[in-house]
Write a protein that holds these residues in place. Structure first.
Motif, short mmCIF file in Angstrom:
data_model
loop_
_atom_site.label_atom_id
_atom_site.label_comp_id
_atom_site.label_asym_id
_atom_site.label_seq_id
_atom_site.Cartn_x
_atom_site.Cartn_y
_atom_site.Cartn_z
N THR A 72 -3.73 39.10 3.14
CA THR A 72 -4.90 39.90 2.76
C THR A 72 -4.92 39.95 1.24
O THR A 72 -3.97 39.54 0.58
N GLY A 73 -5.97 40.55 0.67
CA GLY A 73 -6.08 40.67 -0.79
C GLY A 73 -6.45 39.35 -1.42
O GLY A 73 -7.01 38.47 -0.77
N GLY A 74 -6.17 39.25 -2.72
CA GLY A 74 -6.49 38.00 -3.42
C GLY A 74 -7.93 37.92 -3.87
O GLY A 74 -8.30 37.04 -4.65
N LYS A 75 -8.75 38.84 -3.37
CA LYS A 75 -10.17 38.93 -3.77
C LYS A 75 -10.39 40.39 -4.10
O LYS A 75 -9.91 41.26 -3.37
N ASN A 76 -11.12 40.69 -5.14
CA ASN A 76 -11.37 42.10 -5.49
C ASN A 76 -10.08 42.89 -5.71
O ASN A 76 -10.04 44.11 -5.53
N SER A 77 -9.01 42.18 -6.02
CA SER A 77 -7.70 42.83 -6.16
C SER A 77 -6.74 41.86 -6.85
O SER A 77 -6.85 40.65 -6.68
N SER A 85 1.73 38.99 -7.12
CA SER A 85 0.75 39.59 -8.01
C SER A 85 0.16 38.54 -8.94
O SER A 85 0.77 37.50 -9.20
N ALA A 86 -1.04 38.82 -9.40
CA ALA A 86 -1.80 37.85 -10.21
C ALA A 86 -1.72 38.18 -11.69
O ALA A 86 -2.52 37.68 -12.48
N PHE A 87 -0.76 39.04 -12.08
CA PHE A 87 -0.71 39.49 -13.47
C PHE A 87 0.03 38.52 -14.40
O PHE A 87 0.21 38.83 -15.58
N GLY A 88 0.48 37.38 -13.87
CA GLY A 88 1.22 36.43 -14.72
C GLY A 88 0.28 35.53 -15.51
O GLY A 88 -0.95 35.71 -15.52
N SER A 89 0.87 34.54 -16.17
CA SER A 89 0.03 33.60 -16.94
C SER A 89 -0.53 32.53 -16.00
O SER A 89 0.05 32.25 -14.95
N ASN A 136 -6.41 33.96 -11.28
CA ASN A 136 -5.02 33.74 -10.82
C ASN A 136 -4.90 34.06 -9.33
O ASN A 136 -4.29 33.31 -8.57
N ALA A 137 -5.48 35.21 -8.96
CA ALA A 137 -5.40 35.63 -7.55
C ALA A 137 -6.07 34.60 -6.65
O ALA A 137 -5.56 34.26 -5.57
N ARG A 138 -7.22 34.08 -7.11
CA ARG A 138 -7.94 33.10 -6.30
C ARG A 138 -7.10 31.83 -6.11
O ARG A 138 -7.05 31.26 -5.02
N ILE A 139 -6.41 31.41 -7.17
CA ILE A 139 -5.60 30.19 -7.08
C ILE A 139 -4.47 30.40 -6.05
O ILE A 139 -4.20 29.53 -5.22
N ILE A 140 -3.85 31.56 -6.09
CA ILE A 140 -2.76 31.84 -5.13
C ILE A 140 -3.35 31.89 -3.71
O ILE A 140 -2.83 31.28 -2.77
N ALA A 141 -4.48 32.61 -3.57
CA ALA A 141 -5.09 32.76 -2.24
C ALA A 141 -5.49 31.40 -1.67
O ALA A 141 -5.24 31.10 -0.49
#
Ligand code: PLP
Length: 395
Positions: free
Chosen positions: A323-328, A373-377, A307-312
């Motif tokens: 920043t973030g989106g990787k390892n986080s 945040s990447a905690f969604g579906s 999810n984080a990668r898709i947003i990033a």
């Protein structure tokens, strides 16, 4: 009778209530518009089977006179502390069982640890930051020095020899910025702390999200850290324990100040003021560190990281600084078009039906930034990124 009037110095924590209020108003005005929440800092995936099985077994034990457990050791059952030591072995960090303390949450420990430090200490806190570090020190009346996170240092503040402090808070991977310290950067902090006889309070609540093998997942992977750092970690984000509650704090025997081992002080504090985490929860926590548990939680973390990668990737495509989106699980972005944090919040909600978290809620240096945040579906994350692309956003 006098109250602790330090409490009157606290700023109202209106961040999440104001967000809820704005979202409610929006939903009332546009009842048919679907809202996508990318602001949440809570996990959404359920406990994995290894944990559920272990807790079910423990429930049955509690219902049987032969295996029933009453009060346990305040610092946690040996089986769980051993399991955590074996988890650290894999990080090439050797710990003794009595250096690990089990608790009901990193938030409680981060606040409670201040009991063992004099209020005369000066604390150093990065800005922006997880608000608990700031508020717990305001409540105690301690002097706080803020260190600036900004685009120039990619929100990874480094020590400055001219600025002295006794207690230093570091959080990596960071909430809210998602930034992660590398070993060289952490070494600078460890050297600073050793030189100044300071203590680092290292919050590693998001260590499980680190996939880059070169990045440290524990401060004890840095030489000298056992003499100057306390590490706080939690199963909340690691294994979906936000509602189940279990965390651990590590205080190495080598950490000595004024001739006293801080481990001993914390043990005394915990045995006096804390009565331990439920047996059933500790059995569930033990299962997190089993082979099955670790492999099952890896799938959940993989899901959030994707999810984080898709947003990033969307922000890269749109040329928006982050920043973030990787390892986080967090992505910290500069609000487009010089918008303030709250203006961007309103823009996202009104135009795209997306809820983010205004960076200004994490400190004055968070103004002009937003946390996603990447905690969604997966479905919601993809829908949100498609909505993002509909606008001409630029930094
Ligand atoms: N530390 C950080 C950086 C967090 O973001 C959180 C929760 O969001 C915590 C600690 C609290 O963890 P726990 O649920 O174990 O109290």
């Amino acid at each position: 009778m006098k109250i602790n009037d330090n409490y009157l110095k606290l700023k109202d924590s209106y961040l999440f209530s104001l967000i809820a209020q704005k979202v409610n108003e929006h939903t009332k005005t546009f009842p048919d518009k679907e809202i996508i929440r990318l602001g949440i800092g809570d996990v959404t995936l359920p406990l994995v089977p290894a944990i559920v099985d272990a807790m079910q077994k423990a429930v049955l034990e509690m219902g049987n006179a032969n295996t029933f457990k009453g009060y346990g050791e305040e610092q946690g059952y040996s089986f769980l502390r051993k399991a955590i030591c074996s988890y650290y072995d894999k990080k090439a960090v050797l710990l003794n069982e009595d250096e690990v303390f089990i608790s009901d949450g990193a938030k409680s420990d981060l606040g409670n640890i201040l009991d063992i430090f004099s209020i005369d200490n000066t604390v150093m806190i990065p800005d922006p930051v997880y608000p608990v570090y700031v508020d717990t020190n305001i409540m105690a009346g301690r002097r706080i020095i803020y260190i600036n996170g900004n685009i120039e240092n990619t929100f990874l503040s480094l020590p400055d020899e001219k600025i002295k402090a006794d207690i230093i808070y570091l959080c990596s991977p960071n909430n809210p910025t998602g930034a992660v310290y590398n070993k060289d950067e952490l070494k600078l902090w460890v050297d600073y702390a050793l030189e100044n006889k300071a203590v680092i309070l290292f919050d590693s609540a998001y260590e499980i999200f680190i996939r880059d093998k070169k990045l440290p997942t524990s401060i004890y992977q840095i030489e000298g850290a056992k003499e100057c750092a306390i590490e706080f970690c939690s199963l909340s984000k690691t294994a979906g324990f936000t509602g189940t509650r279990c965390a651990y704090t590590v205080i190495p025997h080598e950490l000595i100040r004024n001739g006293i081992a801080l481990n001993k002080l914390w043990l005394r504090r915990q045995t006096t003021k804390f009565n331990g985490v439920p047996y059933i929860v500790q059995r569930g926590a033990e299962a997190v560190f089993s082979d099955d548990g670790l492999s099952q939680i890896k799938d959940s973390i993989d899901y959030y990281l994707e999810n984080a990668r898709i947003i990033a990737d969307t922000l890269i495509e749109l040329n928006i600084w982050f920043t973030g989106g990787k390892n986080s699980p967090y992505i910290w972005l500069k609000c487009p078009d010089e918008m303030s944090s709250w203006d961007f919040f309103d823009f996202l909600l009104d135009k795209a039906g997306i809820v983010g978290t205004p960076g200004a809620g994490f400190g004055s240096n968070g103004e002009g930034f937003s946390r996603l945040s990447a905690f969604g579906s997966r479905e919601n994350v993809i829908a949100a990124t498609q909505r993002f692309k509909m606008f001409e956003l630029k930094n």
